[in-house]
Design an enzyme around this catalytic site. Structure first.
Site, PDB file in Angstrom:
ATOM      1  N   ASN A  84      23.112  82.156   9.556  1.00  0.00           N
ATOM      2  CA  ASN A  84      21.719  81.821   9.344  1.00  0.00           C
ATOM      3  C   ASN A  84      21.577  80.321   9.060  1.00  0.00           C
ATOM      4  O   ASN A  84      22.557  79.577   9.084  1.00  0.00           O
ATOM      5  CB  ASN A  84      21.147  82.667   8.205  1.00  0.00           C
ATOM      6  CG  ASN A  84      19.678  82.969   8.393  1.00  0.00           C
ATOM      7  OD1 ASN A  84      18.902  82.117   8.796  1.00  0.00           O
ATOM      8  ND2 ASN A  84      19.292  84.201   8.089  1.00  0.00           N
ATOM      9  N   HIS A 114      40.032  68.495  -4.235  1.00  0.00           N
ATOM     10  CA  HIS A 114      40.654  67.293  -4.772  1.00  0.00           C
ATOM     11  C   HIS A 114      41.563  67.682  -5.933  1.00  0.00           C
ATOM     12  O   HIS A 114      41.354  68.717  -6.569  1.00  0.00           O
ATOM     13  CB  HIS A 114      39.589  66.312  -5.262  1.00  0.00           C
ATOM     14  CG  HIS A 114      38.639  65.897  -4.182  1.00  0.00           C
ATOM     15  ND1 HIS A 114      38.890  64.846  -3.349  1.00  0.00           N
ATOM     16  CD2 HIS A 114      37.461  66.433  -3.766  1.00  0.00           C
ATOM     17  CE1 HIS A 114      37.892  64.725  -2.476  1.00  0.00           C
ATOM     18  NE2 HIS A 114      37.020  65.686  -2.713  1.00  0.00           N
ATOM     19  N   GLY A 141      23.175  85.273   1.280  1.00  0.00           N
ATOM     20  CA  GLY A 141      22.684  83.910   1.157  1.00  0.00           C
ATOM     21  C   GLY A 141      23.269  83.179  -0.035  1.00  0.00           C
ATOM     22  O   GLY A 141      23.527  83.755  -1.092  1.00  0.00           O
ATOM     23  N   ALA A 159      24.716  87.923  -2.528  1.00  0.00           N
ATOM     24  CA  ALA A 159      24.048  86.617  -2.519  1.00  0.00           C
ATOM     25  C   ALA A 159      24.347  85.838  -3.791  1.00  0.00           C
ATOM     26  O   ALA A 159      24.418  86.392  -4.879  1.00  0.00           O
ATOM     27  CB  ALA A 159      22.551  86.814  -2.355  1.00  0.00           C
TER      28      ALA A 159
END
Length: 186
Positions: A84, A114, A141, A159
Site C-alpha cells: 500500500n 548502526h 499498516g 498494525a
C-alpha cells in the site's frame, strides 16, 4: 580486498559514503521518482521501472506510490505482492518477500542499522542484516520490521507493531515490541 558493497551485503561494517554505493543510491532515486510519478493505471510503465529497480519479482505485483527504497536490487519478491501507499524498504542487505504478501500503508522494512556503542557509531560505518518475509504474510499498516528478522509463513502482524525478533509460522503477532498473540490454523 572486499568492496564496501560486499561488506554491506556480508553484514560487516561498511562505509555508506563509498562512491559505488552513493552512485547506486543516486540511480535508485532517479528510478523512484520515475516510478512514483507514473500514472497509477499505467501498469506497463510501472512494471518497466520495477524491472530496472528490483532484484526480482513475480508476475503479479502492485506497489502503490509513493514507494521508497535504498538500492532496490536487493529486494526479491514472490508472486502476488501488494504494498500500500508510502512503504519504505532500506535494502542494504537482502530483503526476501514470499508469495501472496500484503503490506498496509506506511510499512517500513529496515535492514540497515548502526553500532549501539556511541564511540563506534560516531566513526560512521554502518551495518545491515537481511530480512525474510514468508509466504501468505500480512503486515498491517505502520508495521516496522527491524534488521535480521524473519517472519514465518501464514503469519499476520498487527498494525503499528515493531518487529524486533523473528516471528514463527502461523501466528498473529502484534505490539511494540511485537510478540505472538495467538496461533493460527495452518
Amino acid at each position: 580486498m572486499k568492496s564496501e558493497r560486499q561488506k554491506m551485503l556480508d553484514g560487516e561494517l561498511y562505509v555508506g559514503a563509498d562512491p559505488e554505493l552513493v552512485e547506486m543510491r543516486r540511480r535508485t532515486r532517479e528510478l523512484l521518482v520515475q516510478y512514483n510519478q507514473t500514472a497509477f493505471d499505467n501498469e506497463t510503465g510501472k512494471r518497466a521501472v520495477l524491472q530496472q529497480l528490483l532484484g526480482a519479482f513475480g508476475e503479479k505485483i502492485e506497489i502503490q506510490a509513493p514507494f521508497y527504497c535504498d538500492y532496490g536490487n536487493h529486494i526479491f519478491a514472490g508472486e502476488n505482492l501488494y504494498m500500500n501507499f508510502n512503504c519504505v524498504i532500506l535494502d542494504c542487505a537482502a530483503v526476501t518477500i514470499g508469495a501472496n504478501v500484503m503490506m498496509g500503508p506506511n510499512v517500513s522494512i529496515y535492514t540497515a542499522y548502526h553500532p549501539v556503542i556511541a564511540s563506534e557509531r560516531i566513526k560512521g560505518p554502518e551495518l545491515a542484516s537481511p530480512i525474510t518475509i514468508g509466504d501468505n504474510v500480512w503486515l498491517g499498516g505502520n508495521v516496522v520490521v527491524c534488521p535480521g528478522v524473519t517472519i514465518g509463513h501464514n503469519t499476520t502482524i498487527g498494525a503499528g507493531s515493531v518487529v524486533t525478533k523473528s516471528i514463527p509460522d502461523n501466528v498473529f503477532a502484534a505490539g511494540n515490541p511485537c510478540r505472538v498473540i495467538k496461533e493460527l490454523p495452518a
